[in-house]
Design an enzyme around this catalytic site. Structure first.
Site, short mmCIF file in Angstrom:
data_model
loop_
_atom_site.label_atom_id
_atom_site.label_comp_id
_atom_site.label_asym_id
_atom_site.label_seq_id
_atom_site.Cartn_x
_atom_site.Cartn_y
_atom_site.Cartn_z
N THR A 5 8.95 23.90 10.12
CA THR A 5 7.64 23.58 10.70
C THR A 5 6.66 24.27 9.75
O THR A 5 6.97 25.34 9.20
CB THR A 5 7.45 24.11 12.13
OG1 THR A 5 7.59 25.52 12.12
CG2 THR A 5 8.47 23.51 13.09
N HIS A 6 5.53 23.65 9.54
CA HIS A 6 4.54 24.15 8.57
C HIS A 6 5.16 24.29 7.17
O HIS A 6 4.73 25.12 6.37
CB HIS A 6 3.95 25.50 9.00
CG HIS A 6 3.47 25.51 10.42
ND1 HIS A 6 2.18 25.18 10.78
CD2 HIS A 6 4.12 25.78 11.58
CE1 HIS A 6 2.06 25.26 12.09
NE2 HIS A 6 3.23 25.61 12.61
N LYS A 44 -5.85 -13.41 3.85
CA LYS A 44 -4.53 -13.75 3.34
C LYS A 44 -3.98 -12.78 2.29
O LYS A 44 -2.83 -12.35 2.38
CB LYS A 44 -4.54 -15.17 2.79
CG LYS A 44 -4.68 -16.16 3.91
CD LYS A 44 -5.01 -17.54 3.46
CE LYS A 44 -5.59 -18.30 4.61
NZ LYS A 44 -6.88 -17.75 5.11
N LYS A 62 12.40 16.54 -18.26
CA LYS A 62 11.91 16.04 -16.97
C LYS A 62 12.77 14.90 -16.40
O LYS A 62 13.24 14.04 -17.12
CB LYS A 62 10.48 15.50 -17.12
CG LYS A 62 9.42 16.55 -17.30
CD LYS A 62 9.22 17.45 -16.10
CE LYS A 62 8.46 16.77 -14.98
NZ LYS A 62 7.07 16.47 -15.32
N GLU A 110 7.80 8.74 -5.15
CA GLU A 110 6.35 8.87 -5.37
C GLU A 110 5.64 7.54 -5.17
O GLU A 110 4.55 7.47 -4.60
CB GLU A 110 6.07 9.38 -6.78
CG GLU A 110 6.45 10.84 -6.98
CD GLU A 110 6.31 11.24 -8.44
OE1 GLU A 110 5.17 11.50 -8.85
OE2 GLU A 110 7.33 11.28 -9.16
N SER A 158 10.10 11.84 -18.94
CA SER A 158 8.75 12.02 -19.45
C SER A 158 8.74 11.65 -20.92
O SER A 158 9.72 11.85 -21.63
CB SER A 158 8.34 13.48 -19.26
OG SER A 158 7.32 13.80 -20.17
N1 ARG Z 1 -9.16 -21.85 3.29
C1 ARG Z 1 -9.68 -21.67 4.60
C2 ARG Z 1 -9.24 -20.31 5.18
O1 ARG Z 1 -8.40 -19.73 4.65
C3 ARG Z 1 -9.22 -22.77 5.48
C4 ARG Z 1 -10.12 -23.04 6.63
C5 ARG Z 1 -11.40 -23.56 6.11
N2 ARG Z 1 -12.23 -24.01 7.15
C6 ARG Z 1 -13.51 -24.32 6.95
N3 ARG Z 1 -14.19 -24.72 7.96
N4 ARG Z 1 -14.06 -24.17 5.78
O2 ARG Z 1 -9.74 -19.85 6.14
#
Ligand code: ARG
Length: 596
Positions: free
Chosen positions: A290-291, A460, A418, A425, A412
């Site tokens: 601990t610590h 995304k 090394k 890491e 290294s």
């Molecule tokens: N490429 C757009 C997205 O990833 C798809 C939806 C686009 N919709 C729109 N009304 N422009 O969100």
């Protein structure tokens, strides 16, 4: 692994691979634009602004340089300089290669007008000349009369990354078309043509033959365009009763569901590797900390099983989040639902969703399901970063508790002696990026008004990168635990002998003889000071020395002062006694026995 592998294969076979994108983070290399074109792009009259009067060359160049109002007039700039400003190459970005004029012109077309409707092959898209106003094409481009600049097109398009959704997009379209036909919204003939076209597109993508075009903005338009080129009007009917807004939400959920399943398989594999290693070290004693100070002896098996417990909760979190991922938004259309007599439940069943979303406005706009996933993923990384940190410490010769196989380390370039623990890491470091992605999605969603906003296109890349990072990290850590980690049990034991690790056991011994715990604590503290003065461990003090601190101490004290006695006495569920560690491993193995 299985599913994530399949998903990334879609991308990997395409001209812009993930790796290629990485070189200029996220952004594809720009196409070069010839001089004349570039100048037009920059001038790019804003809508509503009056047409410019013809401007003499020098004047035009001045506009290009974009003098802010109020700023003093620039001194005349030599031609070459001016041009450099126009092209506005970001520092560090590679110089553009020159490309033929036709190519460049394609880049500045309005996306949905770039290919004639009748084109049988999107690759052979012949755009109208740059000066021609964009003809209405039956999509949103019909209301626009201005070309899009190359920069705007690049800024707006998501195809460079969202084509990873292609598999999900096609699955969603298939189910949608089937339902449309069943409900009499399109004909069965159209549905069959759509199915045929989608199957062909799927094959093209799998074989790496599909040409993704930035001019078609995103994965949805790219596939729809190709479908229409392949099967004609039926392709145009596919988008009946849906919008890209419910389409993208559906794609993302389908994609994430597969990703979660694949990550759970990987987490289970890591747990199994931990069980195997722990089983071999149920009796190996090390100091518990601990610590980061020696606290009490534990077994190495028990220590490893602490990570197993964390990963078990991580799996639970993924499974729980999957329930909310697995609801179908399709049918919400743009935001308000649709006037067609659709059957959402039918589509949900076809696509393996547990249910349909309850509110169309919410379904097209909220990404909380992705945020939940990001949070669960961030916790996995936080857990692995803790393990990684310990491996960094333990592999340091000052600890020497473990030896990492050479293949997980590097040397290294300057210091020949090394051996650096690069993998731990990097695991530690990569936790930062996943935590960053969680933050990104939270901030992306924060304060978005209902319903869909284009902001959500930015969901995304963080999501994809989180899944990719986790998949890599889990595979590498599993390999390391399974085959790349040697425990130096003698070093561990010696370290447990060094920090008065059994002091609590001595206090407990006195309590059992009737001393109040606080008093016992004080007695032992003084005994520890004596051991420090003699430069030995508490357990090494001779009996007479111990008895000076309390007459209640007898020869039997060494039964509890030994490391083995100490760990064996912690004999309850969750304790470090070797028998309990073995039971915990059995229980964990049993628990995941049914999981793949
Ligand atoms: N490429 C757009 C997205 O990833 C798809 C939806 C686009 N919709 C729109 N009304 N422009 O969100």
């Amino acid at each position: 692994m299985r599913v994530a592998g399949a998903a990334s294969a879609i991308v990997d076979k395409q001209p812009h691979t993930r790796k290629a994108n990485k070189s200029a983070p996220g952004r594809p290399k720009r196409e070069s634009v010839p001089k004349r074109e570039a100048r037009r792009v920059v001038l790019n009259r804003a809508p509503g602004r009056p047409k410019r009067e013809s401007v003499p060359k020098r004047g035009a160049r001045r506009v290009v340089l974009n003098r802010a109002p109020g700023r003093p007039k620039r001194e005349s700039v030599p031609k070459r300089e001016a041009r450099r400003v126009v092209l506005n190459r970001a520092p560090g970005r590679p110089k553009r290669e020159s490309v033929p004029k036709r190519e460049a012109r394609r880049e500045v077309q309005h996306p949905m007008s770039a290919a004639p409707e009748s084109s049988s092959d999107p690759d052979s898209a012949k755009p109208p000349s740059a000066a021609t106003p964009v003809p209405p094409s039956g999509t949103w481009s019909g209301r626009f009369s201005e070309p899009m600049s190359e920069r705007m097109q690049r800024f707006n398009a998501s195809i460079d990354f969202d084509r990873r959704l292609a598999h999900a997009d096609i699955a969603g379209s298939r189910a949608h078309a089937q339902m449309l036909a069943e409900r009499g919204i399109i004909t069965h003939g159209d549905a069959q043509a759509i199915e045929r076209g989608l199957a062909q597109i799927e094959g093209e993508i799998a074989r790496g033959e599909f040409t993704w075009q930035r001019a078609f903005e995103d994965v949805h338009f790219n596939i729809e365009r190709r479908l229409t080129a392949l099967v004609g009007d039926a392709g145009k009917r596919l988008h009946t009763a849906r919008s890209r807004n419910d389409q993208v939400a559906t794609d993302l959920r389908l994609w994430l569901r597969e990703a979660i399943d694949a990550l759970v398989v990987q987490l289970v594999a890591l747990r199994r590797a931990l069980h195997d290693l722990a089983a071999g070290h149920a009796d190996s004693i090390m100091p518990g900390f601990t610590h980061l100070q020696v606290a009490q002896p534990v077994t190495f098996g028990h220590h490893l099983m602490a990570y197993d417990a964390m990963l078990a909760r991580d799996i639970e979190r993924f499974a729980d989040c999957r329930k909310r991922v697995n609801r179908l938004p399709l049918g919400s259309a743009a935001l308000a639902g649709t006037s067609y007599p659709i059957d959402r439940e039918r589509v949900a069943r076809t696509l393996g969703f547990d249910s349909v979303t309850a509110n169309s406005l919410d379904a097209v706009s909220d990404r909380d399901f992705a945020i939940e996933f990001e949070a669960a993923a961030a916790l996995v990384m936080v857990h692995l970063s803790r393990f990684a940190e310990e491996l960094v410490l333990w592999s340091n010769p000052r600890f020497g508790f473990v030896t990492l196989a050479d293949r997980f380390c590097t040397g290294s370039s300057i210091m020949p002696q090394k051996k650096n623990p690069d993998v731990p890491e990097l695991v530690r470091g990569k936790s930062a990026r996943v935590i960053g992605h969680l933050t990104a999605l939270l901030v992306l969603m924060k304060a978005q008004p209902l319903a869909y906003n284009k902001d959500n296109q930015e969901d995304k890349e963080p999501l994809f990168d989180t899944v990719d990072t986790l998949a890599d990290v889990l595979a590498i850590v599993t390999d390391l635990v399974a085959t790349g980690l040697t425990a130096n049990v003698e070093r561990m034991r010696a370290a447990a002998h060094e920090g008065h690790a059994t002091a609590t056991d001595l206090a407990d011994y006195l309590v059992r003889k009737g001393v109040a715990f606080r008093d016992a604590h004080e007695v032992v503290a003084r005994a520890v000071r004596e051991a420090e003065a003699r430069q030995c461990d508490l357990a090494a003090l001779p009996l007479d020395a111990l008895q000076r601190f309390s007459p209640l101490i007898d020869a039997d004290v060494f039964g509890v002062l030994t490391l083995d006695g100490s760990v064996a006495s912690r004999d309850h569920i969750g304790g470090t006694a070797p028998s309990r560690v073995r039971a915990a491993i059995d229980a964990a193995r049993h628990e995941i026995g049914s999981k793949t």
